[in-house]
Design a protein around this motif. Structure first.
Motif, PDB file in Angstrom:
ATOM      1  N   HIS A 184      28.760  40.218 -27.845  1.00  0.00           N
ATOM      2  CA  HIS A 184      27.764  40.789 -26.924  1.00  0.00           C
ATOM      3  C   HIS A 184      27.833  40.033 -25.598  1.00  0.00           C
ATOM      4  CE1 HIS A 184      24.205  42.626 -25.346  1.00  0.00           C
ATOM      5  NE2 HIS A 184      23.532  41.478 -25.310  1.00  0.00           N
ATOM      6  N   LEU A 185      28.133  40.796 -24.531  1.00  0.00           N
ATOM      7  CA  LEU A 185      28.230  40.220 -23.185  1.00  0.00           C
ATOM      8  C   LEU A 185      27.181  40.913 -22.314  1.00  0.00           C
ATOM      9  CD1 LEU A 185      32.130  40.333 -22.862  1.00  0.00           C
ATOM     10  CD2 LEU A 185      30.713  38.456 -23.723  1.00  0.00           C
ATOM     11  N   PRO A 186      26.002  40.340 -22.140  1.00  0.00           N
ATOM     12  CA  PRO A 186      24.933  41.028 -21.407  1.00  0.00           C
ATOM     13  C   PRO A 186      25.138  41.060 -19.901  1.00  0.00           C
ATOM     14  CG  PRO A 186      24.191  38.871 -22.123  1.00  0.00           C
ATOM     15  CD  PRO A 186      25.550  39.071 -22.733  1.00  0.00           C
ATOM     16  N   HIS A 187      26.028  40.178 -19.386  1.00  0.00           N
ATOM     17  CA  HIS A 187      26.173  40.094 -17.935  1.00  0.00           C
ATOM     18  C   HIS A 187      27.661  40.106 -17.555  1.00  0.00           C
ATOM     19  CE1 HIS A 187      21.922  39.132 -17.872  1.00  0.00           C
ATOM     20  NE2 HIS A 187      22.139  38.124 -18.719  1.00  0.00           N
ATOM     21  N   VAL A 188      28.192  41.273 -17.331  1.00  0.00           N
ATOM     22  CA  VAL A 188      29.564  41.377 -16.813  1.00  0.00           C
ATOM     23  C   VAL A 188      29.445  41.888 -15.388  1.00  0.00           C
ATOM     24  CG1 VAL A 188      31.844  42.391 -17.094  1.00  0.00           C
ATOM     25  CG2 VAL A 188      30.476  41.827 -19.118  1.00  0.00           C
ATOM     26  N   ALA A 189      30.018  41.146 -14.464  1.00  0.00           N
ATOM     27  CA  ALA A 189      29.859  41.444 -13.042  1.00  0.00           C
ATOM     28  C   ALA A 189      30.392  42.829 -12.695  1.00  0.00           C
ATOM     29  CB  ALA A 189      30.581  40.378 -12.220  1.00  0.00           C
ATOM     30  N   ALA A 190      29.864  43.370 -11.618  1.00  0.00           N
ATOM     31  CA  ALA A 190      30.342  44.664 -11.129  1.00  0.00           C
ATOM     32  C   ALA A 190      31.829  44.556 -10.792  1.00  0.00           C
ATOM     33  CB  ALA A 190      29.540  45.069  -9.890  1.00  0.00           C
ATOM     34  N   ILE A 238      27.480  35.629 -25.378  1.00  0.00           N
ATOM     35  CA  ILE A 238      27.760  34.824 -24.187  1.00  0.00           C
ATOM     36  C   ILE A 238      26.851  35.322 -23.081  1.00  0.00           C
ATOM     37  CG2 ILE A 238      29.509  34.161 -22.508  1.00  0.00           C
ATOM     38  CD1 ILE A 238      31.619  34.609 -24.661  1.00  0.00           C
ATOM     39  N   ASN A 239      25.916  34.507 -22.683  1.00  0.00           N
ATOM     40  CA  ASN A 239      24.908  34.930 -21.717  1.00  0.00           C
ATOM     41  C   ASN A 239      25.305  34.660 -20.267  1.00  0.00           C
ATOM     42  OD1 ASN A 239      22.927  35.950 -23.576  1.00  0.00           O
ATOM     43  ND2 ASN A 239      22.536  33.823 -24.181  1.00  0.00           N
ATOM     44  N   ASP A 240      26.431  33.939 -20.065  1.00  0.00           N
ATOM     45  CA  ASP A 240      26.878  33.692 -18.699  1.00  0.00           C
ATOM     46  C   ASP A 240      27.320  35.003 -18.046  1.00  0.00           C
ATOM     47  OD1 ASP A 240      26.459  31.075 -19.318  1.00  0.00           O
ATOM     48  OD2 ASP A 240      28.586  30.611 -19.653  1.00  0.00           O
TER      49      ASP A 240
END
Length: 665
Positions: A586-592, A540-542
């Motif tokens: 795989h989650l490449p972008h998990v917000a801070a 998931i690239n979101d």
């Protein structure tokens, strides 16, 4: 006339010795009323034969160093041998050339070649001169008998010596122990543990105590003395124990404080225990009402009870004031502070309202065997079998209802004409255990841990037409009635092997039983079969976590069930729940500052996830709970999950992404 003369002499010697012994007993205090009954006279008899080394002492035969000798009409005895029979200790002074026999009654000193000897320091004329025979001192019979208080009777070549000894039995010992060792004035109830002994075996009939008390009224040093008397009238020596009595023990003082006098709603409270004890011996501290944080204003009563090592307690209650000002709401606080792997409360209706993140599943060529039907074992037999080659993941999940202990085995048969090499690598076993949840959590967490450690394969070779056990880990412990086992195992075979999942009574040889076993019927509810494409990847690239979001797993819509074949019947099978399927998310972008938490939507869920290489367990009873899987830091992160949906749990499950509140002070 000679016989009469000897009889008179013997009678005189015996009467003289008896009178002497009686007077000696009186002189030494044996007539004291305490000991008279205990004393007794023992008569010894020693029979010698002229020219013989045999010595018969009280009916038992001994050998002397030299035979009894007759020299010029006088009889001589070997000094060392005769002294030993009388119980004398012997010694030799080479410079003075004299030998000594010593007992608790006499000291007899003989000198080689001298017609005189010393008895207790008094010079005595001997009836013959001592001499050496083959290195041994020989002493005159008559003189020995007189000096050792003996009667002598000679009949032919037979010589009989008799002597009497006053025997005083050993005294009893009045030992005892004071319990406990720590005694407090006016408080401690003291007991006395008897350790008295009596070598004679006689029981005790009386005792004397001095200083004994059950409770000592004042601090200080006390001496307690005891004597005991046995049935012979013999009193022990006094036995004393000194005890130190301490000042009375004071109860502990319970006390605590908080760092502040007032706290806001959602603000953590630090309780500082200030309790004390006069001996620094507080063994138990019990707080009640000491919540780490409160979410309603008001005065909160907090109680502390402390107990010392003697059982004395003290209680204190104080009020903690919580103002109406809010630092964190309940939901905000637990999102921030719940530990990874622990649960917090969540509104079950809020989860379906969170936007659902769509995803695409990519299947990876792989094989998986699910041996889960019949889930409830009711008979011995073959639970599943299939012809397989290459990499295969096996999943087992069964409960024993057969009525007696059984074992589950994974066997492999080589039907080829050449040897086949096979190995096992990652393995995770849960149980046997009566709890389904325990076995599910243990098997998934151990399997994922094993995957993370990347173990070296364990190779085996199966010879042509041979059957061997492949997975001893699952048969190690029998399943008792109602026990559950759950397991995952990765197995690789270089060529085709026929695999059998066999259930037999504990103690039976599964390989020997295999030809006689039939395939168990399916239970019509659970799944067994061989499934392909059993590894799945989800990318998931979101960017996730900027707002509340969720990913739903095991929903059979997006995460569609695998299809496969029951090799025992050839029937089409669907892997309901996709249990045994291995997922890599795989989650490449998990917000801070994002909390990733798991919420069960179908009921109980117990399992495990590997998150960025660390295994996290989750045990959730219902949809009002969420388990913390991960928190990102102050910057965006890439997060990777590896997991398999845990057997015995309910689906679907929601992986939620929840923004964390800002930190407030």
């Amino acid at each position: 006339m000679k016989a009469l003369k000897w009889l008179l002499i013997v009678s005189f010697l015996f009467l003289t010795f008896t009178d002497t012994a009686t007077r000696r007993a009186s002189a030494e205090g044996f007539a004291d009323p305490i000991t008279t009954n205990a004393a007794s006279i023992v008569t010894d008899q020693l029979v010698l034969t002229m020219g013989s080394v045999n010595m018969v002492h009280n009916g038992k035969t001994y050998k002397s160093a030299q035979p009894v000798a007759n020299i010029a009409g006088r009889t001589f005895l070997p000094f060392s041998s005769i002294a030993a029979r009388y119980g004398y200790a012997i010694s030799y002074d080479a410079q003075k050339k004299q030998s000594t026999a010593k007992s608790d009654k006499h000291e007899l000193v003989f000198k080689i070649g001298s017609g005189y000897a010393y008895r207790d320091g008094v010079l005595t004329k001997l009836t013959g001169v001592p001499y050496i025979s083959n290195g041994y001192l020989m002493v005159p019979l008559r003189s020995w008998g007189e000096m050792a208080d003996s009667s002598i009777a000679v009949v032919g070549k037979t010589i009989t010596l008799k002597w009497s000894t006053v025997v005083i039995p050993p005294k009893p010992t009045a030992a005892f122990e004071v319990n406990p060792t720590e005694i407090y004035a006016g408080q401690t109830m003291v007991s006395y543990i008897d350790h008295s002994t009596n070598p004679t075996g006689m029981p005790f009939v009386d005792e004397r105590w001095e200083g004994r008390m059950d409770v000592f009224p004042d601090p200080g040093t006390y001496v307690i003395t005891r004597q005991v008397e046995d049935t012979n009238g013999v009193w022990s020596e006094p036995y004393s124990v000194t005890v130190t009595v301490k000042l009375p023990n004071q109860p502990p003082v319970a006390d605590f404080t908080t760092e502040k006098s007032q706290y806001r709603i959602g603000e953590e409270i630090s309780y500082v225990d200030l309790s004390s004890d006069d001996e620094n011996a507080i063994v138990k501290r019990t707080f009640t009402g000491n919540d780490k944080v409160f979410f309603e204003p008001g005065d909160k009563l907090v109680t502390l009870v402390v107990q010392d090592s003697h059982g004395l307690t003290s209680t204190v209650t104080k009020a903690v004031t919580v103002t109406s000002e809010v630092l964190y709401t309940k939901d905000e606080y637990y999102r921030l502070n719940t530990k990874v792997g622990s649960n917090f409360s969540i509104d079950p209706a809020s989860v379906p309202k969170m936007p659902s993140i769509g995803y695409t599943i990519n299947s990876v060529p792989s094989q998986m065997v699910r041996s889960n039907s019949p889930e409830t074992l009711l008979q011995e037999g073959i639970a599943y079998e299939a012809q397989l080659t290459g990499q295969v993941r096996f999943m087992f999940h069964n409960v024993n209802k057969i009525g007696y202990p059984v074992k589950i085995y994974l066997l492999a048969t080589n039907n080829n004409s050449t040897p086949v090499n096979v190995n096992t690598s990652s393995i995770g076993v849960g149980g046997p255990d009566p709890s389904v949840g325990n076995t599910a959590m243990a098997s998934t967490s151990r399997y994922l841990t094993s995957i993370g450690s990347n173990p070296a394969p364990r190779w085996m070779t199966v010879r042509p037409h041979q059957t061997i056990e492949i997975l001893p880990e699952i048969s190690k412990t029998p399943l008792k009635l109602n026990d559950v086992i759950s397991a995952y195992a990765d197995i690789y075979s270089e060529q085709e092997l026929q695999f059998h999942v066999v259930v037999v009574a504990a103690g039976k040889n599964p390989i020997a039983e295999l030809p006689n076993l039939s395939v168990m019927p399916r239970d019509g509810i659970h799944v067994r079969g061989t499934f392909n494409n059993a590894d799945r990847t989800i990318d998931i690239n979101d960017t996730l976590g900027d707002t509340e979001q969720r990913i739903t797993l095991g929903d059979k819509t997006i995460d569609k069930y695998l299809d496969g074949i029951d090799d025992t019947t050839g029937e089409l099978q669907y892997n309901t729940g996709n249990f045994g399927t291995l997922y890599r998310l795989h989650l490449p972008h998990v917000a801070a500052r994002t909390l990733i938490a798991l919420n069960p939507r179908g009921g109980i869920y117990t399992g495990a996830f590997m998150v960025n290489g660390q295994v996290v367990t989750a045990s959730l009873m219902n949809n009002t709970q969420a388990a913390v899987l991960y928190r990102t830091g102050n910057t965006e992160e890439s997060v990777d999950f590896v997991f398999t949906l845990a057997g015995g749990s309910n689906l679907p499950i929601a992986m939620t992404f929840l923004p964390l509140p800002e930190l407030r002070w």
